[in-house]
Write a protein that holds these residues in place. Structure first.
Motif, PDB file in Angstrom:
ATOM      1  N   THR A  65       0.706  -1.177   0.010  1.00 29.88           N
ATOM      2  CA  THR A  65      -0.076  -0.025   0.015  1.00 29.88           C
ATOM      3  C   THR A  65       0.774   1.301  -0.166  1.00 29.88           C
ATOM      4  O   THR A  65       0.805   2.160  -0.928  1.00 29.88           O
ATOM      5  CB  THR A  65      -0.966  -0.018   1.293  1.00 29.88           C
ATOM      6  N   LEU A 119       2.599   1.891  -3.371  1.00 29.21           N
ATOM      7  CA  LEU A 119       1.684   2.127  -4.454  1.00 29.21           C
ATOM      8  C   LEU A 119       1.317   3.567  -4.068  1.00 29.21           C
ATOM      9  O   LEU A 119       0.956   4.335  -5.184  1.00 29.21           O
ATOM     10  CB  LEU A 119       0.515   1.318  -4.530  1.00 29.21           C
ATOM     11  N   PHE A 120       1.046   3.964  -3.084  1.00 28.33           N
ATOM     12  CA  PHE A 120       0.729   5.313  -2.586  1.00 28.33           C
ATOM     13  C   PHE A 120       1.638   6.199  -3.008  1.00 28.33           C
ATOM     14  O   PHE A 120       1.525   7.447  -3.719  1.00 28.33           O
ATOM     15  CB  PHE A 120       0.465   5.390  -0.990  1.00 28.33           C
ATOM     16  N   CYS A 148       1.573   6.844  -6.785  1.00 31.14           N
ATOM     17  CA  CYS A 148       0.473   7.693  -7.044  1.00 31.14           C
ATOM     18  C   CYS A 148       0.659   9.149  -6.803  1.00 31.14           C
ATOM     19  O   CYS A 148       0.472   9.894  -7.394  1.00 31.14           O
ATOM     20  CB  CYS A 148      -0.776   7.350  -6.264  1.00 31.14           C
ATOM     21  N   LEU A 192      -5.919  -0.884 -10.077  1.00 33.87           N
ATOM     22  CA  LEU A 192      -4.824   0.024  -9.777  1.00 33.87           C
ATOM     23  C   LEU A 192      -5.097   1.371 -10.768  1.00 33.87           C
ATOM     24  O   LEU A 192      -4.740   2.304 -10.189  1.00 33.87           O
ATOM     25  CB  LEU A 192      -3.524  -0.565 -10.076  1.00 33.87           C
ATOM     26  N   VAL A 201      -7.975   3.125  -9.313  1.00 35.86           N
ATOM     27  CA  VAL A 201      -7.708   3.997  -8.103  1.00 35.86           C
ATOM     28  C   VAL A 201      -6.899   5.304  -8.591  1.00 35.86           C
ATOM     29  O   VAL A 201      -7.127   6.425  -8.191  1.00 35.86           O
ATOM     30  CB  VAL A 201      -6.870   3.302  -7.158  1.00 35.86           C
ATOM     31  N   LEU A 252      -7.500   7.663  -0.882  1.00 35.48           N
ATOM     32  CA  LEU A 252      -6.452   6.799  -1.833  1.00 35.48           C
ATOM     33  C   LEU A 252      -5.697   5.892  -1.119  1.00 35.48           C
ATOM     34  O   LEU A 252      -5.592   4.490  -1.600  1.00 35.48           O
ATOM     35  CB  LEU A 252      -5.487   8.065  -2.169  1.00 35.48           C
ATOM     36  N   LYS A 253      -5.197   5.994   0.140  1.00 34.31           N
ATOM     37  CA  LYS A 253      -4.738   4.747   0.944  1.00 34.31           C
ATOM     38  C   LYS A 253      -5.359   3.578   1.242  1.00 34.31           C
ATOM     39  O   LYS A 253      -5.191   2.539   1.079  1.00 34.31           O
ATOM     40  CB  LYS A 253      -3.957   5.455   2.200  1.00 34.31           C
ATOM     41  N   LEU A 282      -6.173   1.863  -2.089  1.00 35.04           N
ATOM     42  CA  LEU A 282      -4.740   0.887  -2.137  1.00 35.04           C
ATOM     43  C   LEU A 282      -4.811  -0.206  -1.477  1.00 35.04           C
ATOM     44  O   LEU A 282      -4.282  -1.257  -1.724  1.00 35.04           O
ATOM     45  CB  LEU A 282      -3.731   2.124  -2.247  1.00 35.04           C
ATOM     46  N   ARG A 283      -5.056   0.203  -0.167  1.00 34.39           N
ATOM     47  CA  ARG A 283      -4.990  -1.013   0.862  1.00 34.39           C
ATOM     48  C   ARG A 283      -5.909  -2.296   0.490  1.00 34.39           C
ATOM     49  O   ARG A 283      -5.396  -3.290   0.667  1.00 34.39           O
ATOM     50  CB  ARG A 283      -5.182  -0.514   2.229  1.00 34.39           C
ATOM     51  N   SER A 291      -4.576  -4.019  -2.265  1.00 31.58           N
ATOM     52  CA  SER A 291      -3.372  -5.055  -1.688  1.00 31.58           C
ATOM     53  C   SER A 291      -3.773  -6.176  -1.069  1.00 31.58           C
ATOM     54  O   SER A 291      -3.096  -7.088  -1.011  1.00 31.58           O
ATOM     55  CB  SER A 291      -2.388  -4.087  -0.689  1.00 31.58           C
TER      56      SER A 291
END
Length: 199
Positions: A92, A95-96, A99, A161, A164, A183-184, A187-188, A191
């Motif tokens: 997470t 990926l954050f 982003c 993804l 998001v 956003l987190k 993404l979590r 994940s």
């Protein structure tokens, strides 16, 4: 006819064209930027531009791909460093960071203005196909670092993804103060599903 340039001059001209293309994206957008504007900023003859790029769209695409490749390399490097310790939270965070890098780049203004869609329509089919193949390969490389991803639908993971990522276009509607947390959270969720055991 433009004079021949040394390798050093060619590298410098290409670098300057990239720099000015980025500034033009931020100031005017791709649509309102002409080749004349770019060559004036770089102080080269118009014919020289066409020694480097067949069109302004190919220049803008190369600028985007440079950013894309840099971010991709950083994500894969960070994932490789975490290989043994990859968890949903670590993925997470990774990926954050990707982003946030994209959010601070020229990519989002191009998407919002519609320039990216126009650019993709104007590129030769083989260039678009090569880019898509490169993206698919990147997701496979990332997934190869995650034993939990084996046998899972990577196309679905990749599409999730992208979905998001597209939230970056709606930051204002979602609410800027809470946007990073939203956003987190999303993404979590992606994940966690990637790490879930298949049923």
């Amino acid at each position: 006819m433009p004079r021949p340039y040394s390798d050093q001059e060619r590298a410098y001209i290409r670098k300057r064209l990239h720099e000015e293309a980025v500034l033009c994206i931020k100031q005017y957008g791709m649509r309102k930027t002409s080749v004349d504007e770019l060559v004036q900023r770089v102080n080269i003859p118009k014919g020289t531009f066409y020694l480097f790029y067949p069109s302004k769209e190919m220049l803008f695409f190369e600028v985007i791909m440079d950013f894309h490749d840099t971010v991709q390399a950083e994500v894969l490097k960070a994932a490789g460093a975490l290989k043994g310790d990859m968890t949903p939270d670590a993925l997470t965070d990774l990926l954050f960071r990707f982003c946030k890098m994209a959010d601070d780049s020229v990519l989002v203004p191009m998407i919002v203005s519609g320039d990216l869609e126009l650019l993709m329509r104007r590129l030769p089919d083989e260039v678009v196909a090569a880019h898509q193949a490169q993206d698919d390969f990147s997701v496979q490389q990332l997934a190869a670092m995650l034993p939990e991803a084996e046998g899972k639908n990577l196309e679905l993971f990749s599409a999730a993804l992208r979905a998001v990522f597209l939230l970056l276009l709606h930051k204002r509607e979602i609410g800027a103060p809470m946007f990073d947390d939203v956003l987190k959270m999303l993404l979590r969720g992606v994940s966690i599903q990637l790490f879930e055991e298949k049923k």
